[in-house]
Design a protein around this motif. Sequence first.
Motif, PDB file in Angstrom:
ATOM      1  N   TYR A  64      99.346  -2.811  29.518  1.00 41.60           N
ATOM      2  CA  TYR A  64     100.440  -2.562  30.452  1.00 41.60           C
ATOM      3  C   TYR A  64     101.105  -1.220  30.157  1.00 41.60           C
ATOM      4  O   TYR A  64     101.457  -0.467  31.083  1.00 41.60           O
ATOM      5  CB  TYR A  64     101.477  -3.692  30.364  1.00 41.60           C
ATOM      6  N   SER A  70      96.724  -6.346  21.698  1.00 41.66           N
ATOM      7  CA  SER A  70      97.681  -7.060  22.542  1.00 41.66           C
ATOM      8  C   SER A  70      97.490  -6.623  23.983  1.00 41.66           C
ATOM      9  O   SER A  70      97.396  -5.420  24.263  1.00 41.66           O
ATOM     10  CB  SER A  70      99.116  -6.785  22.082  1.00 41.66           C
ATOM     11  N   SER A 103      99.634  -6.528  26.119  1.00 37.94           N
ATOM     12  CA  SER A 103     100.793  -5.740  26.520  1.00 37.94           C
ATOM     13  C   SER A 103     100.521  -4.243  26.380  1.00 37.94           C
ATOM     14  O   SER A 103     101.091  -3.433  27.111  1.00 37.94           O
ATOM     15  CB  SER A 103     102.011  -6.123  25.672  1.00 37.94           C
ATOM     16  N   THR A 150     107.807  -4.664  31.404  1.00 41.99           N
ATOM     17  CA  THR A 150     107.142  -5.959  31.231  1.00 41.99           C
ATOM     18  C   THR A 150     106.508  -6.042  29.853  1.00 41.99           C
ATOM     19  O   THR A 150     106.612  -7.063  29.158  1.00 41.99           O
ATOM     20  CB  THR A 150     106.068  -6.158  32.314  1.00 41.99           C
ATOM     21  N   ALA A 151     105.853  -4.962  29.443  1.00 42.52           N
ATOM     22  CA  ALA A 151     105.239  -4.936  28.112  1.00 42.52           C
ATOM     23  C   ALA A 151     106.291  -4.948  27.016  1.00 42.52           C
ATOM     24  O   ALA A 151     106.120  -5.579  25.968  1.00 42.52           O
ATOM     25  CB  ALA A 151     104.344  -3.704  27.978  1.00 42.52           C
ATOM     26  N   ALA A 179     105.297   0.449  21.848  1.00 43.62           N
ATOM     27  CA  ALA A 179     105.310   0.841  23.254  1.00 43.62           C
ATOM     28  C   ALA A 179     105.730   2.296  23.402  1.00 43.62           C
ATOM     29  O   ALA A 179     105.129   3.062  24.173  1.00 43.62           O
ATOM     30  CB  ALA A 179     106.264  -0.066  24.031  1.00 43.62           C
ATOM     31  N   SER A 224     107.512  -8.113  25.309  1.00 47.96           N
ATOM     32  CA  SER A 224     106.608  -8.926  24.492  1.00 47.96           C
ATOM     33  C   SER A 224     105.897  -8.150  23.390  1.00 47.96           C
ATOM     34  O   SER A 224     104.955  -8.667  22.801  1.00 47.96           O
ATOM     35  CB  SER A 224     105.569  -9.606  25.396  1.00 47.96           C
ATOM     36  N   MET A 225     106.326  -6.901  23.122  1.00 45.74           N
ATOM     37  CA  MET A 225     105.701  -6.142  22.045  1.00 45.74           C
ATOM     38  C   MET A 225     106.750  -5.285  21.345  1.00 45.74           C
ATOM     39  O   MET A 225     107.821  -5.027  21.919  1.00 45.74           O
ATOM     40  CB  MET A 225     104.562  -5.265  22.584  1.00 45.74           C
TER      41      MET A 225
END
Length: 298
Positions: free
Chosen positions: A152, A147, A149, A87-88, A97, A91-92
């Motif tokens: 997450y 962020s 994200s 999910t993260a 991540a 959007s990043m």
Amino acid sequence: MSDNLRGALLMCAAMAALTCGDVAIKATGGAMPLSQLLVIRGIFASSALLVMARYLNALRLDLPKSDWLLMAVRGLAEALAAFFFLTALLSMPIANATALMQMLPLTVTLGGAVVFREAVGWRRWTAIVIGFFGMLLIVRPGTEGFSGSSVYVLCAVAAVTVRDLVTRRMSSAASSLTVTFVSSVIVTLFAGVWSVGQDWVALTPRLTFLVMTASIFIIFAYLAGVAVMRVGQVSFVAPFRYTGLIWALILGFVLFGEWPEPLTLIGAAIIVATGVFSLLREARFRRKVRKPALPRQP
């Protein structure tokens, strides 16, 4: 080729495959429900693992109830990790991540000390503190660069930490292939339940290609990961897991035009350095514990 070199190459291959699979998922851009993607990917991965386990005669289902309970917890933790991380990821930047996920050796060491009272010396405690400082450089809470994200991804780190700690408590009767297969099935079932009430989308040629690519890479990563457990010394092989960050930096820049900010790169370097140090110290400690005491001279 020595066992250590073979294990290092397998670890590099596993990390490259995982990163390429993440890239394929990120490339979907959220055009299809993540639950749908995980179901399709999970069906292919579980089928491949089942075939391999049967071929190697490594599927062990007559396990103690305690192992089945631990595998259930492990599978749920893996499912939550997939949910939070992917999910993260949509959007990043993939490098950000991936860099945060490199906290795992430190969080597993911390969890082992807190939950299981495992011995951790001051050097590894120092590495954990410094590593968390590196994490703050990436997340930067309370600043414009923060962020949601990132939170997450940290939840994914916590879930994978639980997964790895639970794995340590399983008996030797549970083969690595059995554990991996059961976890893959649980993740697929989790995604199936999650997808209830969601509208699946028709697969376009582009989405079909990306989903199949993600499935192939996760299968290869699973198989390489299982093979890694069978060759090489952990102290030599484990640090090569950080090659996944190199792949994330290269592919993120080439395919998505993403390049982390200087503070993020510094934070990632700190996390990698402290993680490698922690892995090497843990391996040294385990060798010391296993080494038989020399008999006293008369």
